[in-house]
Design a protein around this motif. Structure first.
Motif, mmCIF file in Angstrom:
data_model
loop_
_atom_site.group_PDB
_atom_site.id
_atom_site.type_symbol
_atom_site.label_atom_id
_atom_site.label_comp_id
_atom_site.label_asym_id
_atom_site.label_seq_id
_atom_site.Cartn_x
_atom_site.Cartn_y
_atom_site.Cartn_z
ATOM 1 N N ASN A 58 1.118 -1.215 -0.145
ATOM 2 C CA ASN A 58 -0.151 -0.371 0.266
ATOM 3 C C ASN A 58 0.653 1.305 0.056
ATOM 4 O OD1 ASN A 58 -2.480 -1.875 1.689
ATOM 5 N ND2 ASN A 58 -3.363 -0.506 0.146
ATOM 6 N N GLN A 59 0.153 2.443 -0.645
ATOM 7 C CA GLN A 59 1.160 3.395 -0.672
ATOM 8 C C GLN A 59 0.096 4.895 -1.409
ATOM 9 O OE1 GLN A 59 3.255 3.775 -4.213
ATOM 10 N NE2 GLN A 59 5.026 5.416 -2.761
ATOM 11 N N VAL A 60 0.414 5.622 0.013
ATOM 12 C CA VAL A 60 -0.738 6.710 -0.455
ATOM 13 C C VAL A 60 0.085 7.620 -1.298
ATOM 14 C CG1 VAL A 60 -1.721 9.174 1.101
ATOM 15 C CG2 VAL A 60 -2.194 6.203 1.928
ATOM 16 N N ILE A 61 -0.707 8.905 -2.274
ATOM 17 C CA ILE A 61 -0.422 9.951 -2.998
ATOM 18 C C ILE A 61 -0.978 10.988 -2.447
ATOM 19 C CG2 ILE A 61 1.734 7.956 -4.212
ATOM 20 C CD1 ILE A 61 -1.055 8.901 -6.940
ATOM 21 N N GLU A 62 -0.167 12.142 -3.010
ATOM 22 C CA GLU A 62 -1.279 13.021 -3.292
ATOM 23 C C GLU A 62 -0.966 13.978 -4.727
ATOM 24 O OE1 GLU A 62 -2.112 18.052 -1.198
ATOM 25 O OE2 GLU A 62 0.151 17.299 -0.587
ATOM 26 N N ILE A 63 -2.134 14.601 -5.065
ATOM 27 C CA ILE A 63 -1.725 14.326 -6.409
ATOM 28 C C ILE A 63 -2.584 16.058 -6.834
ATOM 29 C CG2 ILE A 63 -2.064 12.754 -7.552
ATOM 30 C CD1 ILE A 63 -4.711 13.197 -8.241
ATOM 31 N N GLU A 64 -2.675 17.130 -7.611
ATOM 32 C CA GLU A 64 -2.730 17.999 -7.908
ATOM 33 C C GLU A 64 -3.250 18.170 -8.996
ATOM 34 O OE1 GLU A 64 -0.763 21.505 -8.309
ATOM 35 O OE2 GLU A 64 0.309 21.237 -9.083
ATOM 36 N N THR A 65 -4.839 18.572 -9.093
ATOM 37 C CA THR A 65 -5.637 17.722 -10.597
ATOM 38 C C THR A 65 -6.364 19.063 -11.080
ATOM 39 O OG1 THR A 65 -6.614 16.049 -12.278
ATOM 40 C CG2 THR A 65 -7.460 16.338 -9.477
ATOM 41 N N THR A 66 -7.066 19.349 -12.073
ATOM 42 C CA THR A 66 -8.576 20.075 -12.361
ATOM 43 C C THR A 66 -9.949 19.585 -12.896
ATOM 44 O OG1 THR A 66 -7.844 19.999 -15.169
ATOM 45 C CG2 THR A 66 -6.931 21.939 -14.018
ATOM 46 N N LEU A 67 -9.404 18.020 -12.475
ATOM 47 C CA LEU A 67 -10.376 17.516 -13.089
ATOM 48 C C LEU A 67 -11.730 17.421 -11.277
ATOM 49 C CD1 LEU A 67 -8.596 14.171 -14.199
ATOM 50 C CD2 LEU A 67 -9.480 16.237 -15.641
ATOM 51 N N ALA A 68 -12.604 17.260 -11.745
ATOM 52 C CA ALA A 68 -13.773 17.136 -10.785
ATOM 53 C C ALA A 68 -13.606 15.412 -10.299
ATOM 54 C CB ALA A 68 -15.422 17.343 -11.680
ATOM 55 N N PRO A 69 -14.199 15.512 -8.708
ATOM 56 C CA PRO A 69 -14.280 14.434 -8.186
ATOM 57 C C PRO A 69 -14.170 13.026 -8.993
ATOM 58 C CG PRO A 69 -14.964 15.848 -6.488
ATOM 59 C CD PRO A 69 -14.679 16.626 -7.199
ATOM 60 N N GLU A 70 -15.508 13.218 -9.406
ATOM 61 C CA GLU A 70 -16.871 11.891 -10.658
ATOM 62 C C GLU A 70 -15.088 11.139 -11.660
ATOM 63 O OE1 GLU A 70 -17.912 14.964 -9.359
ATOM 64 O OE2 GLU A 70 -19.598 13.297 -8.196
ATOM 65 N N PRO A 129 0.129 4.852 5.326
ATOM 66 C CA PRO A 129 0.775 5.697 4.601
ATOM 67 C C PRO A 129 0.508 7.208 4.916
ATOM 68 C CG PRO A 129 -0.438 4.414 3.851
ATOM 69 C CD PRO A 129 -0.300 4.323 5.312
ATOM 70 N N LEU A 130 -0.726 7.234 5.164
ATOM 71 C CA LEU A 130 -1.370 8.602 5.316
ATOM 72 C C LEU A 130 -0.581 9.604 6.119
ATOM 73 C CD1 LEU A 130 -3.833 11.099 3.932
ATOM 74 C CD2 LEU A 130 -5.195 10.296 5.162
ATOM 75 N N VAL A 131 -0.229 9.016 7.306
ATOM 76 C CA VAL A 131 0.724 10.361 8.311
ATOM 77 C C VAL A 131 1.442 10.484 8.039
ATOM 78 C CG1 VAL A 131 1.522 10.050 10.607
ATOM 79 C CG2 VAL A 131 -1.055 8.992 9.833
ATOM 80 N N GLU A 132 2.016 9.520 7.149
ATOM 81 C CA GLU A 132 3.536 9.518 6.646
ATOM 82 C C GLU A 132 4.088 11.831 5.925
ATOM 83 O OE1 GLU A 132 6.943 8.029 3.669
ATOM 84 O OE2 GLU A 132 5.712 6.483 5.160
ATOM 85 N N ILE A 133 2.619 11.690 4.609
ATOM 86 C CA ILE A 133 2.559 12.522 4.401
ATOM 87 C C ILE A 133 2.291 13.719 4.441
ATOM 88 C CG2 ILE A 133 3.807 11.198 2.212
ATOM 89 C CD1 ILE A 133 0.786 11.650 1.271
ATOM 90 N N ALA A 134 0.858 13.222 4.905
ATOM 91 C CA ALA A 134 -0.394 14.824 5.576
ATOM 92 C C ALA A 134 -0.378 13.944 6.145
ATOM 93 C CB ALA A 134 -0.994 14.411 4.677
ATOM 94 N N PRO A 135 0.201 14.593 8.085
ATOM 95 C CA PRO A 135 0.522 13.752 9.644
ATOM 96 C C PRO A 135 -0.889 15.495 9.869
ATOM 97 C CG PRO A 135 2.432 14.902 9.379
ATOM 98 C CD PRO A 135 1.715 14.828 7.900
ATOM 99 N N ASP A 136 -1.443 16.016 9.655
ATOM 100 C CA ASP A 136 -1.780 17.635 10.393
ATOM 101 C C ASP A 136 -3.040 17.128 9.785
ATOM 102 O OD1 ASP A 136 -0.157 17.553 12.086
ATOM 103 O OD2 ASP A 136 1.173 18.908 10.906
ATOM 104 N N LEU A 137 -3.110 16.423 8.234
ATOM 105 C CA LEU A 137 -4.213 17.165 7.644
ATOM 106 C C LEU A 137 -6.234 16.491 8.512
ATOM 107 C CD1 LEU A 137 -5.670 16.843 4.219
ATOM 108 C CD2 LEU A 137 -5.554 14.652 4.535
ATOM 109 N N ILE A 138 -6.857 17.596 8.417
ATOM 110 C CA ILE A 138 -7.996 17.690 8.557
ATOM 111 C C ILE A 138 -9.008 16.790 8.428
ATOM 112 C CG2 ILE A 138 -10.563 18.942 9.800
ATOM 113 C CD1 ILE A 138 -7.241 19.254 11.016
ATOM 114 N N HIS A 139 -9.422 15.800 8.244
ATOM 115 C CA HIS A 139 -10.778 14.824 8.000
ATOM 116 C C HIS A 139 -12.006 16.089 8.069
ATOM 117 C CE1 HIS A 139 -13.704 12.358 7.558
ATOM 118 N NE2 HIS A 139 -12.881 10.893 7.214
#
Length: 163
Positions: A58-70, A129-139
């Motif tokens: 397993n791995q978590v990645i963060e991306i940037e995109t102009t696409l809508a969620p769907e 893996p989420l905590v590794e790259i975004a420990p302060d990300l608020i749900h």
């Protein structure tokens, strides 16, 4: 505050050449969905749901995109298909699984897509893996950081960083 990307995906594989499949998934995501801003290490994890199957990477990645969620969802499902994913059994073995965890702070619950992913808080293989790259990300529903969710998670399955 949202990061420039703020769109988090979980990659998982437990069939075939798992590392190669995940590398291919990252390449296709970068090509078809958006630039990869951050990626966690790769973790080997016990299966979840159906235990009688090979261990996952397993791995978590963060991306940037102009696409809508769907649109992101449609593209990641296409990528899964392109890499050989066949859906036989829920939580069963699979060549690749790509989950849309967060799309910035959007809260959505439709027949096709629930955001944030509804089981993030229950799964160590997602939270580590989420905590590794975004420990302060608020749900956005729970008002807790990913680190707080990890610390409160009752899932005791084995999750080991391998790279």
């Amino acid at each position: 505050m949202d990061s420039p990307g703020g769109i988090y995906l979980l990659l998982g594989s437990n069939l075939g050449d798992r590392l190669l499949v995940m590398q291919s998934a990252r390449e296709l995501i970068a090509e078809k969905v958006g630039a990869i801003l951050a990626q966690s290490a790769i973790y080997e994890t016990e299966p979840w749901g159906i235990l009688d199957q090979p261990a996952f990477l397993n791995q978590v990645i963060e991306i940037e995109t102009t696409l809508a969620p769907e649109e992101v969802l449609r593209h990641i499902l296409d990528i899964e298909h392109e890499l050989g994913r066949v859906r036989y059994v829920r939580w069963g073995a699979r060549v690749i699984d790509i989950d849309l965890l967060f799309y910035r702070s959007i809260i959505q619950d439709t027949a096709r897509l629930t955001l944030p992913h509804p089981r993030i808080q229950d799964r160590r293989f997602t939270l580590a893996p989420l905590v590794e790259i975004a420990p302060d990300l608020i749900h956005p529903l729970f008002g807790k950081t990913s680190l707080q969710l990890f610390e409160e998670c009752t899932d005791d399955s084995e999750v080991a960083k391998i790279s």
